[in-house]
Design a protein around this motif. Structure first.
Motif, PDB file in Angstrom:
ATOM      1  N   MET A 102       0.809  -1.216   0.000  1.00 29.66           N
ATOM      2  CA  MET A 102       0.000   0.000   0.000  1.00 29.66           C
ATOM      3  C   MET A 102       0.840   1.263   0.000  1.00 29.66           C
ATOM      4  O   MET A 102       0.362   2.342   0.224  1.00 29.66           O
ATOM      5  N   LEU A 103       2.148   1.085  -0.180  1.00 25.35           N
ATOM      6  CA  LEU A 103       3.010   2.247  -0.275  1.00 25.35           C
ATOM      7  C   LEU A 103       3.445   2.408  -1.723  1.00 25.35           C
ATOM      8  O   LEU A 103       4.056   1.526  -2.302  1.00 25.35           O
ATOM      9  N   SER A 104       3.124   3.547  -2.308  1.00 24.41           N
ATOM     10  CA  SER A 104       3.598   3.821  -3.658  1.00 24.41           C
ATOM     11  C   SER A 104       4.956   4.514  -3.536  1.00 24.41           C
ATOM     12  O   SER A 104       5.414   4.821  -2.443  1.00 24.41           O
ATOM     13  N   LEU A 105       5.571   4.765  -4.680  1.00 25.03           N
ATOM     14  CA  LEU A 105       6.880   5.420  -4.684  1.00 25.03           C
ATOM     15  C   LEU A 105       6.852   6.754  -3.939  1.00 25.03           C
ATOM     16  O   LEU A 105       7.741   7.065  -3.158  1.00 25.03           O
ATOM     17  N   ARG A 106       5.779   7.544  -4.144  1.00 20.51           N
ATOM     18  CA  ARG A 106       5.720   8.860  -3.529  1.00 20.51           C
ATOM     19  C   ARG A 106       5.687   8.788  -2.001  1.00 20.51           C
ATOM     20  O   ARG A 106       6.426   9.498  -1.308  1.00 20.51           O
TER      21      ARG A 106
ATOM     22  N   TYR B  68       6.667   6.316  -0.180  1.00 22.57           N
ATOM     23  CA  TYR B  68       7.963   5.770   0.242  1.00 22.57           C
ATOM     24  C   TYR B  68       9.002   6.883   0.328  1.00 22.57           C
ATOM     25  O   TYR B  68       9.712   7.020   1.325  1.00 22.57           O
ATOM     26  N   LEU B  69       9.052   7.723  -0.725  1.00 20.09           N
ATOM     27  CA  LEU B  69      10.041   8.812  -0.737  1.00 20.09           C
ATOM     28  C   LEU B  69       9.794   9.799   0.390  1.00 20.09           C
ATOM     29  O   LEU B  69      10.714  10.210   1.096  1.00 20.09           O
TER      30      LEU B  69
END
Ligand code: SF4
Ligand code: SF4
Ligand code: FES
Lengths: 110, 240
Positions: free
Chosen positions: A1-5, A7-8
């Motif tokens: 449920m974590l997208s790249l954004r 995560y960053l």
């Protein structure tokens, strides 16, 4: 449920927090070892823009970092998803920010 | 072997934990977990369903939970996993059970496709064969992951897959990483996008169960760390 954004954002806020945590610990040790009273501490923080920025940034980073962490936990461990998951994440973030910002404001400018 | 018989508990049925059956299986020297399951099917209960093909650790079809741990059963000696004289064998975790020890591998392979785990070729049959430099850093990275036998042991070991069914999982993501490092693959953007979504590499908690349990000794956790780095780099490049 974590997208790249997400995560960053979580990594960047972690980077921000690392030195702030060390600073915060140093302040605690200094204030307690030095035997500063509450009034003395407030005397130094009141009206101080640097302290407002230091703890303001800290609160901001913590709110984002923790909200994303809580999002992952409640998704994986409680099965929350969709709108509920978004609401929990934003509520956690805003809740932490409100609590933290209130405290920071109280010791600097209130 | 202390006793001549092994107490073998097999979890059967969709609600596997509640449908255990115990069999006494003759103990032998050099017996694998798969040998034990085969003995049950051949001599005790012919209705027992399970899956295998190569029996030498190449096809990836025989994985099961052995005492709660995912393993390739054809190359796991029973003596290594016996708890006293007993062993419990169940269907692989994190996949739907079809019957007994057979799970539906479709979701596992669907994730390979979702992670763009296929070759994105740019050449035609008229082009000369592309030369691969075996000593380049990227090729060494790719080589580290290409011996995957698709057994789904890592997928079964991963708690993130258990908690987040959308998560692409270690095997599919490792496949994406090998492609990203393959000089002949031209799907860089497609792969990076595929592993950056809701179920993408950023969900991995880097606890390393995949790497700890992979029977082929591969390291999906590090491959996923590589994907995190590459997706971050490419995001920052796009922003700039
Ligand atoms: S390291 Fe990542 S992929 Fe491997 S088991 Fe842990 S969460 Fe799953
Ligand atoms: S990475 Fe290892 S455990 Fe996972 S599917 Fe491939 S061979 Fe099996
Ligand atoms: S039967 Fe082929 S890997 Fe075990």
């Amino acid at each position: 449920m974590l997208s790249l954004r997400l995560y960053l954002l979580q990594r960047i806020t972690a980077l921000l927090m690392a030195p702030l945590v060390l600073g915060h610990l140093a302040v605690i040790v200094y204030a307690t070892q030095g035997g500063l009273s509450a009034a003395e501490i407030l005397g130094r923080t009141h009206g101080s823009v640097p302290w407002l920025l230091f703890y303001g940034t800290f609160v901001f980073a913590v709110s984002i970092h923790a909200a994303i962490g809580v999002r992952a936990i409640v998704h994986e461990w409680a099965g929350l998803k969709g709108v509920v998951l978004e609401v929990v994440m934003w509520a956690t973030g805003f809740g932490l920010f409100a609590l933290g910002a209130r405290a920071v404001w109280a010791v600097t400018f209130a | 072997m202390t006793s001549k018989f092994l107490k073998v508990t097999i979890e059967r049925g969709a609600d596997a934990k509640n449908a255990q059956q115990v069999f006494d299986v003759p103990a032998h020297e050099s017996q694998t977990v798969l040998d034990v399951v085969s003995w049950v099917q051949q001599f005790a209960d012919p209705t027992l369903s399970y899956r295998f093909a190569c029996r030498v650790g190449m096809c990836g079809s025989c994985a099961m939970m052995v005492n709660g741990v995912p393993r390739w059963t054809c190359r796991t000696h029973i003596s290594k996993v016996l708890d006293g004289n007993s062993v419990t064998i169940g269907p692989l975790r994190n996949l739907p059970i079809i019957k007994d020890l057979v799970v539906d591998m479709d979701p596992f392979f669907d994730k390979w496709v979702a992670a763009e785990g296929m070759h994105h070729g740019g050449l035609t049959r008229d082009d000369p064969v592309a030369l691969v430099d075996e000593t380049s850093a990227a090729r060494i990275e790719a080589n580290a992951g290409i011996e995957c036998i698709n057994c789904s042991v890592c997928h079964a070991a991963c708690d993130t897959v258990a908690g987040n069914p959308e998560y692409l999982g270690p095997a599919a993501l490792q496949r994406a990483w090998t492609l990203l490092n393959d000089a002949r693959d031209e799907g860089r953007e497609a792969v990076l996008d595929a592993v950056s979504g809701k179920g993408g590499c950023h969900n991995c908690h880097s606890m390393g169960s995949c790497t700890a349990y992979c029977p082929s000794g591969l390291d999906p956790m590090s491959a996923i760390a590589g994907l995190k780095r590459e997706t971050t780099k490419s995001f920052l490049e796009r922003v700039r």
